[in-house]
Design a protein around this motif. Structure first.
Motif, PDB file in Angstrom:
ATOM      1  N   ARG A 106     104.014  38.987 -17.289  1.00 30.42           N
ATOM      2  CA  ARG A 106     102.766  38.682 -17.735  1.00 30.42           C
ATOM      3  C   ARG A 106     102.326  37.260 -17.754  1.00 30.42           C
ATOM      4  O   ARG A 106     101.662  36.774 -18.023  1.00 30.42           O
ATOM      5  N   PHE A 107     103.620  36.464 -17.454  1.00 30.02           N
ATOM      6  CA  PHE A 107     103.549  35.092 -17.475  1.00 30.02           C
ATOM      7  C   PHE A 107     102.940  34.488 -16.240  1.00 30.02           C
ATOM      8  O   PHE A 107     102.605  33.378 -16.074  1.00 30.02           O
ATOM      9  N   ILE A 108     102.922  35.263 -15.212  1.00 30.23           N
ATOM     10  CA  ILE A 108     102.397  35.009 -13.876  1.00 30.23           C
ATOM     11  C   ILE A 108     101.005  34.500 -13.930  1.00 30.23           C
ATOM     12  O   ILE A 108     100.749  33.692 -13.189  1.00 30.23           O
ATOM     13  N   TRP A 144     100.712  31.043 -15.193  1.00 27.31           N
ATOM     14  CA  TRP A 144     101.284  30.257 -13.982  1.00 27.31           C
ATOM     15  C   TRP A 144     100.319  29.793 -12.940  1.00 27.31           C
ATOM     16  O   TRP A 144     100.031  28.909 -12.428  1.00 27.31           O
ATOM     17  N   ARG A 145      99.668  30.951 -12.587  1.00 27.69           N
ATOM     18  CA  ARG A 145      98.474  30.965 -11.559  1.00 27.69           C
ATOM     19  C   ARG A 145      97.319  30.150 -11.796  1.00 27.69           C
ATOM     20  O   ARG A 145      96.832  29.392 -11.075  1.00 27.69           O
ATOM     21  N   ARG A 146      96.780  30.194 -13.481  1.00 26.86           N
ATOM     22  CA  ARG A 146      95.811  29.455 -13.771  1.00 26.86           C
ATOM     23  C   ARG A 146      96.253  28.078 -13.708  1.00 26.86           C
ATOM     24  O   ARG A 146      95.316  27.215 -13.182  1.00 26.86           O
ATOM     25  N   ASN A 147      97.347  27.632 -14.049  1.00 26.82           N
ATOM     26  CA  ASN A 147      97.908  26.196 -14.052  1.00 26.82           C
ATOM     27  C   ASN A 147      97.934  25.831 -12.482  1.00 26.82           C
ATOM     28  O   ASN A 147      97.298  24.712 -12.303  1.00 26.82           O
ATOM     29  N   LEU A 148      98.352  26.666 -11.614  1.00 25.70           N
ATOM     30  CA  LEU A 148      98.329  26.277 -10.339  1.00 25.70           C
ATOM     31  C   LEU A 148      97.112  26.016  -9.712  1.00 25.70           C
ATOM     32  O   LEU A 148      96.686  24.949  -9.122  1.00 25.70           O
ATOM     33  N   ARG A 149      95.937  26.786 -10.100  1.00 26.81           N
ATOM     34  CA  ARG A 149      94.641  26.795  -9.598  1.00 26.81           C
ATOM     35  C   ARG A 149      94.091  25.345 -10.351  1.00 26.81           C
ATOM     36  O   ARG A 149      93.214  24.615  -9.595  1.00 26.81           O
ATOM     37  N   ASP A 152      94.111  29.661 -26.709  1.00 23.20           N
ATOM     38  CA  ASP A 152      93.357  30.475 -27.470  1.00 23.20           C
ATOM     39  C   ASP A 152      92.523  31.641 -26.712  1.00 23.20           C
ATOM     40  O   ASP A 152      92.499  32.676 -26.983  1.00 23.20           O
ATOM     41  N   GLY A 153      92.077  31.138 -25.759  1.00 25.25           N
ATOM     42  CA  GLY A 153      91.338  31.975 -24.791  1.00 25.25           C
ATOM     43  C   GLY A 153      92.327  32.870 -24.011  1.00 25.25           C
ATOM     44  O   GLY A 153      91.945  34.082 -23.714  1.00 25.25           O
ATOM     45  N   MET A 154      93.470  32.657 -23.815  1.00 27.46           N
ATOM     46  CA  MET A 154      94.474  33.364 -22.944  1.00 27.46           C
ATOM     47  C   MET A 154      94.958  34.554 -24.026  1.00 27.46           C
ATOM     48  O   MET A 154      95.153  35.635 -23.721  1.00 27.46           O
ATOM     49  N   LEU A 155      94.981  34.293 -25.452  1.00 25.66           N
ATOM     50  CA  LEU A 155      95.382  35.241 -26.256  1.00 25.66           C
ATOM     51  C   LEU A 155      94.376  36.351 -26.528  1.00 25.66           C
ATOM     52  O   LEU A 155      94.600  37.338 -26.920  1.00 25.66           O
ATOM     53  N   ASP A 206     104.201  35.135 -23.392  1.00 22.33           N
ATOM     54  CA  ASP A 206     103.942  35.151 -21.972  1.00 22.33           C
ATOM     55  C   ASP A 206     103.400  33.742 -21.605  1.00 22.33           C
ATOM     56  O   ASP A 206     103.701  33.188 -20.632  1.00 22.33           O
ATOM     57  N   ILE A 207     102.784  33.095 -22.643  1.00 21.75           N
ATOM     58  CA  ILE A 207     102.078  31.827 -22.475  1.00 21.75           C
ATOM     59  C   ILE A 207     103.058  30.918 -22.466  1.00 21.75           C
ATOM     60  O   ILE A 207     103.132  29.918 -21.541  1.00 21.75           O
ATOM     61  N   VAL A 208     103.974  30.737 -23.286  1.00 21.57           N
ATOM     62  CA  VAL A 208     105.350  29.787 -23.234  1.00 21.57           C
ATOM     63  C   VAL A 208     105.968  29.891 -21.967  1.00 21.57           C
ATOM     64  O   VAL A 208     106.245  28.965 -21.377  1.00 21.57           O
ATOM     65  N   LEU A 209     106.580  31.098 -21.467  1.00 19.67           N
ATOM     66  CA  LEU A 209     107.258  31.253 -20.245  1.00 19.67           C
ATOM     67  C   LEU A 209     106.401  30.853 -19.300  1.00 19.67           C
ATOM     68  O   LEU A 209     106.868  30.116 -18.293  1.00 19.67           O
ATOM     69  N   GLY A 210     104.911  30.948 -19.088  1.00 18.98           N
ATOM     70  CA  GLY A 210     104.267  30.631 -17.975  1.00 18.98           C
ATOM     71  C   GLY A 210     104.182  29.316 -17.842  1.00 18.98           C
ATOM     72  O   GLY A 210     104.260  28.463 -16.971  1.00 18.98           O
ATOM     73  N   GLU A 211     104.022  28.516 -19.167  1.00 18.00           N
ATOM     74  CA  GLU A 211     104.074  27.199 -18.935  1.00 18.00           C
ATOM     75  C   GLU A 211     105.405  26.326 -18.670  1.00 18.00           C
ATOM     76  O   GLU A 211     105.382  25.460 -18.127  1.00 18.00           O
ATOM     77  N   ILE A 212     106.283  26.927 -19.076  1.00 23.67           N
ATOM     78  CA  ILE A 212     107.694  26.306 -18.603  1.00 23.67           C
ATOM     79  C   ILE A 212     107.887  26.651 -17.185  1.00 23.67           C
ATOM     80  O   ILE A 212     108.543  25.845 -16.583  1.00 23.67           O
TER      81      ILE A 212
END
Length: 259
Positions: free
Chosen positions: A12-14, A17-22, A98-101, A109-115
Motif C-alpha cells: 500500500r506504500f505504492i 510513492w505514485r502521488r509524490n511522483l506525479r 491527513d488526507g492520505m489517512l 504505508d505513508i512512512v514507507l512510501g515517503e522513504i
C-alpha cells in the motif's frame, strides 16, 4: 510492548510513492536542476581546480576519484532533503498525510512510501551525475551501471534516517542540526574528496561506522573499472541503517500523529 515495534509493511506504500511522483513531474525541471546543479558544480570546480594541484591518486586521476564520491554524496543529500524538508511539508504544513489517512492507508504505508520516494529521488539525482561523468569520460566501463541499485539502497538508508529527524522536528530550523552534525561530517570523512587513509586512525574508525563510506567503497570501484571487495559487509551496514531508521521513524511518527 517494544518501544519501537516493527512497522507493518505492505504494497500500500505504492500509491503514496505514485502521488509524490506525479507532483514531482510537474516541477521536474527546477527540481532536477536543484539536485543536479550543485553536485556537478562541485565535480567541475574541485575536479579541475584541485585536480591540477593534486594530480593522480594512485592510479586514478583526481577527477575520476572525485566523480564517484560526488555520485554517492548527491544520493545522500537528495534523500536527506526529501526525507526532511519535503516530507515535513507534506506532514505538517500541507496536511497531505491527513488526507492520505482518510484513504485505506495507515501511517506505516505513508512512512514507507515517503522513504521509497526519497530513495527514488536519490537515484534520479545520482543517475544524472553518473551520466555527466560518462560524458566527461570519467567512467571506465558498463560496470558503473551496477552502482545504480547500490545508490537506490543508499537513498533508502539516508531517507529513513532523515525521516527519524522529521519525526521529532517541530520546525524546519531543526533540520540544520542534522545537516551540521551528521550529513556534513559524513561528507568530509567518508572518502568523497580524498582517500580515507589520509585521516588519523581514530577518525578512520569513526568513519567506518557511518553509512556513506560503505556506499563509496562499493560505487567507486564500479565506476573505475574494478570490482569492490567486502560487498556483503558494506551492503549490510547500509541496509541495517535503513531498516533501523524505518523502524524508529515509524514508531516516533505513530506517537506524534496517532494520539
Amino acid at each position: 510492548m517494544s518501544a519501537f515495534p516493527l512497522p507493518r509493511l505492505s504494497l500500500r506504500f505504492i500509491p503514496v510513492w505514485r502521488r509524490n511522483l506525479r507532483v514531482w513531474r510537474k516541477i521536474m525541471v527546477p527540481s532536477v536542476m536543484g539536485n543536479f546543479g550543485e553536485p556537478v558544480l562541485y565535480l567541475l570546480a574541485f575536479g579541475y581546480g584541485f585536480g591540477r594541484l593534486v594530480g593522480d591518486l594512485g592510479e586514478l586521476p583526481y577527477m575520476v576519484f572525485l566523480a564517484s564520491g560526488i555520485v554517492c554524496s548527491s544520493a545522500m543529500y537528495t534523500a536527506s532533503f526529501e526525507g526532511m524538508y519535503s516530507a515535513y511539508t507534506r506532514m505538517s504544513e500541507q496536511k497531505t498525510w491527513d488526507g492520505m489517512l482518510g484513504a485505506p492507508l495507515n501511517l506505516d504505508d505513508i512512512v514507507l512510501g515517503e522513504i521509497i520516494w526519497a530513495a527514488t529521488k536519490a537515484l534520479f539525482s545520482a543517475g544524472a551525475i553518473l551520466l555527466v561523468a560518462a560524458v566527461l569520460g570519467l567512467i571506465s566501463d558498463l560496470r558503473a551501471l551496477l552502482a545504480l541499485p547500490v545508490i537506490l539502497l543508499a537513498g533508502f538508508c539516508f531517507g529513513a534516517c532523515a525521516m527519524v529527524v522529521t519525526a521529532v522536528s517541530r520546525s524546519y530550523d531543526f533540520f540544520l542540526y542534522y545537516f551540521t552534525l551528521a550529513v556534513t561530517p559524513m561528507l568530509l570523512l567518508s572518502g568523497v574528496f580524498f582517500p580515507l587513509e589520509q585521516l588519523p586512525p581514530t577518525v578512520v574508525a569513526m568513519a567506518w561506522a557511518l553509512p556513506l563510506v560503505h556506499v563509496v567503497e562499493i560505487v567507486r570501484p564500479l565506476m573505475t573499472g574494478a570490482w569492490p571487495s567486502q560487498v556483503p559487509l558494506h551492503l549490510s551496514v547500509i541496509l541495517i541503517y535503513g531498516l533501523v531508521g524505518l523502524t524508529v521513524a515509524t514508531a516516533l511518527l505513530r506517537r506524534r500523529l496517532m494520539r
